[in-house]
Design a protein around this motif. Structure first.
Motif, PDB file in Angstrom:
ATOM      1  N   HIS A 147       0.835  -1.214   0.000  1.00  0.00           N
ATOM      2  CA  HIS A 147       0.000   0.000   0.000  1.00  0.00           C
ATOM      3  C   HIS A 147       0.866   1.259   0.000  1.00  0.00           C
ATOM      4  O   HIS A 147       0.597   2.204   0.733  1.00  0.00           O
ATOM      5  CB  HIS A 147      -0.983   0.002   1.165  1.00  0.00           C
ATOM      6  CG  HIS A 147      -2.024  -1.069   1.052  1.00  0.00           C
ATOM      7  ND1 HIS A 147      -3.309  -0.885   1.444  1.00  0.00           N
ATOM      8  CD2 HIS A 147      -1.982  -2.331   0.565  1.00  0.00           C
ATOM      9  CE1 HIS A 147      -4.017  -1.991   1.229  1.00  0.00           C
ATOM     10  NE2 HIS A 147      -3.214  -2.883   0.687  1.00  0.00           N
ATOM     11  N   GLU A 148       1.880   1.224  -0.866  1.00  0.00           N
ATOM     12  CA  GLU A 148       2.819   2.342  -0.967  1.00  0.00           C
ATOM     13  C   GLU A 148       3.055   2.714  -2.425  1.00  0.00           C
ATOM     14  O   GLU A 148       2.898   1.885  -3.316  1.00  0.00           O
ATOM     15  CB  GLU A 148       4.174   1.976  -0.357  1.00  0.00           C
ATOM     16  CG  GLU A 148       4.145   1.715   1.125  1.00  0.00           C
ATOM     17  CD  GLU A 148       5.480   1.206   1.641  1.00  0.00           C
ATOM     18  OE1 GLU A 148       5.801   1.543   2.794  1.00  0.00           O
ATOM     19  OE2 GLU A 148       6.186   0.468   0.912  1.00  0.00           O
ATOM     20  N   PRO A 167       2.863   6.242   1.823  1.00  0.00           N
ATOM     21  CA  PRO A 167       1.709   5.354   1.882  1.00  0.00           C
ATOM     22  C   PRO A 167       0.585   5.895   1.009  1.00  0.00           C
ATOM     23  O   PRO A 167       0.515   7.101   0.736  1.00  0.00           O
ATOM     24  CB  PRO A 167       1.324   5.377   3.362  1.00  0.00           C
ATOM     25  CG  PRO A 167       1.815   6.694   3.858  1.00  0.00           C
ATOM     26  CD  PRO A 167       3.042   7.004   3.063  1.00  0.00           C
ATOM     27  N   PHE A 168      -0.290   4.997   0.553  1.00  0.00           N
ATOM     28  CA  PHE A 168      -1.470   5.433  -0.189  1.00  0.00           C
ATOM     29  C   PHE A 168      -2.194   6.502   0.631  1.00  0.00           C
ATOM     30  O   PHE A 168      -2.331   6.377   1.847  1.00  0.00           O
ATOM     31  CB  PHE A 168      -2.425   4.272  -0.432  1.00  0.00           C
ATOM     32  CG  PHE A 168      -1.952   3.242  -1.425  1.00  0.00           C
ATOM     33  CD1 PHE A 168      -0.767   3.388  -2.138  1.00  0.00           C
ATOM     34  CD2 PHE A 168      -2.701   2.105  -1.656  1.00  0.00           C
ATOM     35  CE1 PHE A 168      -0.350   2.434  -3.058  1.00  0.00           C
ATOM     36  CE2 PHE A 168      -2.305   1.151  -2.568  1.00  0.00           C
ATOM     37  CZ  PHE A 168      -1.133   1.307  -3.269  1.00  0.00           C
ATOM     38  N   GLY A 169      -2.635   7.549  -0.033  1.00  0.00           N
ATOM     39  CA  GLY A 169      -3.340   8.648   0.621  1.00  0.00           C
ATOM     40  C   GLY A 169      -2.521   9.920   0.694  1.00  0.00           C
ATOM     41  O   GLY A 169      -3.063  11.000   0.886  1.00  0.00           O
ATOM     42  N   ASP A 181       2.617  16.790  -9.085  1.00  0.00           N
ATOM     43  CA  ASP A 181       2.322  16.216  -7.777  1.00  0.00           C
ATOM     44  C   ASP A 181       1.217  15.191  -7.953  1.00  0.00           C
ATOM     45  O   ASP A 181       0.207  15.462  -8.613  1.00  0.00           O
ATOM     46  CB  ASP A 181       1.891  17.295  -6.785  1.00  0.00           C
ATOM     47  CG  ASP A 181       3.039  18.219  -6.406  1.00  0.00           C
ATOM     48  OD1 ASP A 181       4.199  17.747  -6.404  1.00  0.00           O
ATOM     49  OD2 ASP A 181       2.789  19.403  -6.127  1.00  0.00           O
ATOM     50  N   LEU A 182       1.405  14.009  -7.379  1.00  0.00           N
ATOM     51  CA  LEU A 182       0.462  12.907  -7.516  1.00  0.00           C
ATOM     52  C   LEU A 182      -0.223  12.666  -6.180  1.00  0.00           C
ATOM     53  O   LEU A 182       0.409  12.240  -5.209  1.00  0.00           O
ATOM     54  CB  LEU A 182       1.223  11.653  -7.968  1.00  0.00           C
ATOM     55  CG  LEU A 182       0.414  10.399  -8.235  1.00  0.00           C
ATOM     56  CD1 LEU A 182      -0.537  10.612  -9.414  1.00  0.00           C
ATOM     57  CD2 LEU A 182       1.351   9.228  -8.513  1.00  0.00           C
ATOM     58  N   ASP A 183      -1.526  12.955  -6.131  1.00  0.00           N
ATOM     59  CA  ASP A 183      -2.334  12.696  -4.940  1.00  0.00           C
ATOM     60  C   ASP A 183      -2.776  11.241  -4.997  1.00  0.00           C
ATOM     61  O   ASP A 183      -3.574  10.861  -5.858  1.00  0.00           O
ATOM     62  CB  ASP A 183      -3.542  13.627  -4.902  1.00  0.00           C
ATOM     63  CG  ASP A 183      -4.451  13.373  -3.714  1.00  0.00           C
ATOM     64  OD1 ASP A 183      -4.134  12.519  -2.854  1.00  0.00           O
ATOM     65  OD2 ASP A 183      -5.512  14.027  -3.641  1.00  0.00           O
ATOM     66  N   THR A 184      -2.272  10.412  -4.092  1.00  0.00           N
ATOM     67  CA  THR A 184      -2.524   8.971  -4.144  1.00  0.00           C
ATOM     68  C   THR A 184      -3.773   8.542  -3.362  1.00  0.00           C
ATOM     69  O   THR A 184      -3.999   7.344  -3.179  1.00  0.00           O
ATOM     70  CB  THR A 184      -1.297   8.195  -3.632  1.00  0.00           C
ATOM     71  OG1 THR A 184      -1.129   8.432  -2.235  1.00  0.00           O
ATOM     72  CG2 THR A 184      -0.041   8.585  -4.398  1.00  0.00           C
TER      73      THR A 184
END
Length: 192
Positions: A147-148, A167-169, A181-184
């Motif tokens: 979850h990364e 981490p995701f999020g 920028d990537l918002d996960t």
């Protein structure tokens, strides 16, 4: 293919074998990384959704496109062939390149881990090294098991000097030459 024994195979022989395999079984996707032939798992629905999400994000980059399943010649000492889940390059970059293209001009490669036994070695060890040796500026790994998200950058010809793990999020920067920028956050809803 878990048997570690392998014979010497040239890049040209591999490409012929991969082409033959694809004609026999369209779901067969072969790669040739660090002297080993490997099967790449056929993507599942979550895998596909993640790639579509990344294509939507990358479409905001002028003149660029995230291509799915474009074969690349990874010109390292073992002359490998990889089929990343995504390849960010200029939109006309692969015209006339054929099934296995040069990495020249590629800005980023993307891998999304699969649910197979070979993921650890292939996606977390062999491919980062092969992509860094080839000078691909950014390698983005979406790791569904941990979850990364891992952003590898600054290849030095052997490895990536910088690896940022979130981490995701969280939001993570995909450095130049990607520069976004990537918002996960969405990954938390898709990967369980």
């Amino acid at each position: 293919m878990t048997d570690e024994r392998h014979s010497v195979l040239s890049q040209e022989q591999f490409e012929e074998l991969a082409h033959l395999g694809a004609r026999v079984d369209e779901s067969l996707r072969l790669e040739f990384i660090n002297g080993r032939i490997g099967e790449k798992a056929v993507p599942d629905g979550v895998h596909g959704r993640i790639i579509v999400w990344l294509i939507q994000i990358c479409s905001s980059l002028p003149g660029m496109w995230l291509f799915g399943d474009q074969g690349l010649r990874i010109e390292t000492y073992r002359k490998s062939n990889a089929r990343p889940d995504g390849v960010l390059a200029p939109i006309d970059h692969f015209i006339g390149a054929g099934e296995w293209a040069s990495v020249d001009g590629v800005r980023m490669v993307v891998e999304v881990t699969s649910r197979d036994s070979d993921t650890h070695r292939r996606d977390r060890q062999d491919k980062p090294r092969a992509y860094a040796e080839s000078g691909i500026p950014v390698f983005l790994l979406i790791d569904r098991d941990t979850h990364e998200v891992k952003v590898h950058s600054q290849p030095d010809g052997v490895r990536y000097e910088t690896v940022v793990t979130v981490p995701f999020g969280k939001t993570v920067t995909l450095p130049d030459p990607v520069g976004i920028d990537l918002d996960t956050e969405p990954l938390k809803d898709w990967v369980h």
